[in-house]
Scaffold this active site. Sequence first.
Site, PDB file in Angstrom:
ATOM      1  N   LYS A   1       8.116 -19.269  24.273  1.00  0.00           N
ATOM      2  CA  LYS A   1       8.941 -18.092  23.990  1.00  0.00           C
ATOM      3  C   LYS A   1       9.781 -17.798  25.234  1.00  0.00           C
ATOM      4  CE  LYS A   1       6.389 -16.698  20.259  1.00  0.00           C
ATOM      5  NZ  LYS A   1       6.560 -17.788  19.309  1.00  0.00           N
TER       6      LYS A   1
ATOM      7  N   ASP B   1      -3.795  -0.997  -3.294  1.00  0.00           N
ATOM      8  CA  ASP B   1      -4.682  -1.311  -2.172  1.00  0.00           C
ATOM      9  C   ASP B   1      -5.289  -2.667  -2.542  1.00  0.00           C
ATOM     10  OD1 ASP B   1      -6.773  -1.707  -0.494  1.00  0.00           O
ATOM     11  OD2 ASP B   1      -7.482   0.372  -0.537  1.00  0.00           O
ATOM     12  N   PHE B   2      -4.941  -3.699  -1.785  1.00  0.00           N
ATOM     13  CA  PHE B   2      -5.300  -5.059  -2.200  1.00  0.00           C
ATOM     14  C   PHE B   2      -6.804  -5.292  -2.244  1.00  0.00           C
ATOM     15  CE2 PHE B   2      -1.048  -6.121  -0.021  1.00  0.00           C
ATOM     16  CZ  PHE B   2      -0.358  -5.696  -1.144  1.00  0.00           C
TER      17      PHE B   2
ATOM     18  N   ASP C   1      -0.142 -20.357  17.620  1.00  0.00           N
ATOM     19  CA  ASP C   1       1.007 -19.859  16.858  1.00  0.00           C
ATOM     20  C   ASP C   1       1.988 -20.990  16.499  1.00  0.00           C
ATOM     21  OD1 ASP C   1       2.531 -17.651  15.767  1.00  0.00           O
ATOM     22  OD2 ASP C   1       3.925 -17.882  17.434  1.00  0.00           O
TER      23      ASP C   1
ATOM     24  N   LYS D   1      12.369 -26.870   6.388  1.00  0.00           N
ATOM     25  CA  LYS D   1      13.666 -26.969   7.081  1.00  0.00           C
ATOM     26  C   LYS D   1      14.371 -28.249   6.633  1.00  0.00           C
ATOM     27  CE  LYS D   1      12.361 -24.344  11.199  1.00  0.00           C
ATOM     28  NZ  LYS D   1      13.275 -23.220  11.381  1.00  0.00           N
TER      29      LYS D   1
ATOM     30  N   ARG E   1       0.826  -1.217   0.000  1.00  0.00           N
ATOM     31  CA  ARG E   1       0.000   0.000   0.000  1.00  0.00           C
ATOM     32  C   ARG E   1       0.850   1.253   0.000  1.00  0.00           C
ATOM     33  NH1 ARG E   1      -5.214  -0.525   2.901  1.00  0.00           N
ATOM     34  NH2 ARG E   1      -5.018   1.723   3.037  1.00  0.00           N
TER      35      ARG E   1
ATOM     36  N   HIS F   1       3.306 -25.914  13.403  1.00  0.00           N
ATOM     37  CA  HIS F   1       4.652 -26.493  13.328  1.00  0.00           C
ATOM     38  C   HIS F   1       4.777 -27.803  14.113  1.00  0.00           C
ATOM     39  CE1 HIS F   1       5.367 -22.678  11.583  1.00  0.00           C
ATOM     40  NE2 HIS F   1       5.662 -22.010  12.678  1.00  0.00           N
TER      41      HIS F   1
HETATM   42  C1  BG6 Z   1       6.454 -18.567  13.366  1.00  0.00           C
HETATM   43  C2  BG6 Z   1       5.769 -18.038  14.603  1.00  0.00           C
HETATM   44  O1  BG6 Z   1       5.568 -19.319  12.600  1.00  0.00           O
HETATM   45  O2  BG6 Z   1       7.548 -19.398  13.759  1.00  0.00           O
HETATM   46  C3  BG6 Z   1       6.749 -17.272  15.470  1.00  0.00           C
HETATM   47  O3  BG6 Z   1       4.688 -17.192  14.228  1.00  0.00           O
HETATM   48  C4  BG6 Z   1       7.951 -18.125  15.790  1.00  0.00           C
HETATM   49  O4  BG6 Z   1       6.132 -16.837  16.670  1.00  0.00           O
HETATM   50  C5  BG6 Z   1       8.548 -18.723  14.498  1.00  0.00           C
HETATM   51  O5  BG6 Z   1       8.899 -17.324  16.452  1.00  0.00           O
HETATM   52  C6  BG6 Z   1       9.640 -19.729  14.832  1.00  0.00           C
HETATM   53  O6  BG6 Z   1      10.296 -20.119  13.648  1.00  0.00           O
HETATM   54  P1  BG6 Z   1      11.804 -20.638  13.675  1.00  0.00           P
HETATM   55  O7  BG6 Z   1      12.063 -21.060  12.264  1.00  0.00           O
HETATM   56  O8  BG6 Z   1      12.639 -19.497  14.125  1.00  0.00           O
HETATM   57  O9  BG6 Z   1      11.834 -21.781  14.653  1.00  0.00           O
END
Ligand code: BG6
EC number: 1.1.1.49
Length: 489
Positions: free
Chosen positions: A337, A92-93, A232, A179, A49, A237
């Site tokens: 975290k 502007d999407f 998250d 990875k 934008r 993951h």
């Molecule tokens: C992201 C999350 O998907 O992965 C983040 O939203 C997190 O909160 C990150 O820090 C971690 O990724 P990596 O590759 O650093 O382990």
Amino acid sequence: MPAITVEATLFALFGASGDLAMRKLFPALYQLDRAGLLHAETRVLALSRDAGEPAGHLDRIGEALRRYVPESQLDPVVLERFRERLDYLTMDFRRGEDYAALAEKVSPDIPLIAYFATPASVYGPICEHLAAAGLAEQTRVVLEKPIGHDLASSRVVNEAVAQYFPESRIYRIDHYLGKETVQNLIALRFANSLFETQWNQHHISHVEITVAETVGIEGRWGYFDQAGQLRDMIQNHLLQLLCLIAMDPPSDLTADSIRDEKVKVLKALAPITPEKLGQYVVRGQYVAGTVGGKAVPGYLDEENSNAESSTETFVALRADICNWRWSGVPFYLRTGKRMGQKVSQIVIHFKEPPFYIFAPEQRSLISNRLIIRLQPDEGISLQVMTKEQGLDKGMHLRSGPLQLNFSETYKSSRIPDAYERLLLEVMQGNQNLFVRKDEIEYAWRWCDQLIDGWSRLGDAPKAYPAGSWGPVASIALITRDGRSWYGDL
Ligand code: BG6
């Protein structure tokens, strides 16, 4: 010279001035260029934008490369070549009219890769406008996570995109799948008969998956506080890692064969009902502490925080997979975290020998473990029992590693960032490393019942000091089953 050829594409990056684009996506594209993996005709179109002269935006991309690519990998010739590929467009999407300028940059015989590094609420409108501009047929869309914040909202996003694009041209990113060591899980499991014959409840006692981060919220409080660590990290993951460990061998390496097997695992996850919640799941939130020798504030004192928040920054849980292969084998998942060390690893604990012929006091030595280290120091290590050397040692046992450290063994090759591989796969039209709609939905279904249980029970997160390994209750979670987290962290 690279062993693969990649067709020319137009890579259109929606959300090009955002953090992900600057920190990960442009550096990944640069690295692909450096490795000779971008076709000479490939162009990169940055879309955002932000108004202003294109040259100013391209300069900012150049600065990001200098900041995020290690200096030794900044090659002036490649930087110049990469800049030549770049173009910038203010858009502007949500405004259909803005797509005419985009359409002018697209040539009909070159695939368009539309990468959405934007909030998921804009995915639907972008798809609609791409289709209205007559671009849908030649486009692959790449969706960043998070796709929704629960099953219902993820369906809204998926359905909005599906109105304009078939599943075969939708690439949902989970960067963990790109990875190097995660890729290696497939090779390790299915190219070695040694492991596969042992890979079940007869031989494995339990599995640990730890993804510990030292970073805190990094200015993302607004997003993170709505999400929390379960949404998250676990929903995507860690569940993806669990699937790759637990799935049956696919019949081939095609995207759907692999994804069919992963979905079977997600469907077999035992629900964690409110009755089990107290024993099976621990939520935590960090308070002030020290990480890497530096004092850091607690979650509630981070920039832009809300001091009342009960969002979790840590989760440890026990997951059970109800099928023949895994019945009775708990999978312990843990992620947080502001923990003491950045480490992502999977530890497969094998059962003890059925009958012990060595001195009973040596029984406490831990038996075979396979440790798959995703980061840092990517590698695989198998802990085996051997005899201590020396005439005076009798039959004293010791546990030692059979080690494969990727960066030492393959010294000459740089381990590519996950995004490099993922972008390359999209350019090649391979969906293996991307998440199918039903995977996302089954993962949400499992997480939703857990989140629902938390809110019904009013489960508040337990405090843990930044720089520690999480709340004490997360240790009790595993010791209650007579086990401990693999302590070599
Ligand atoms: C992201 C999350 O998907 O992965 C983040 O939203 C997190 O909160 C990150 O820090 C971690 O990724 P990596 O590759 O650093 O382990």
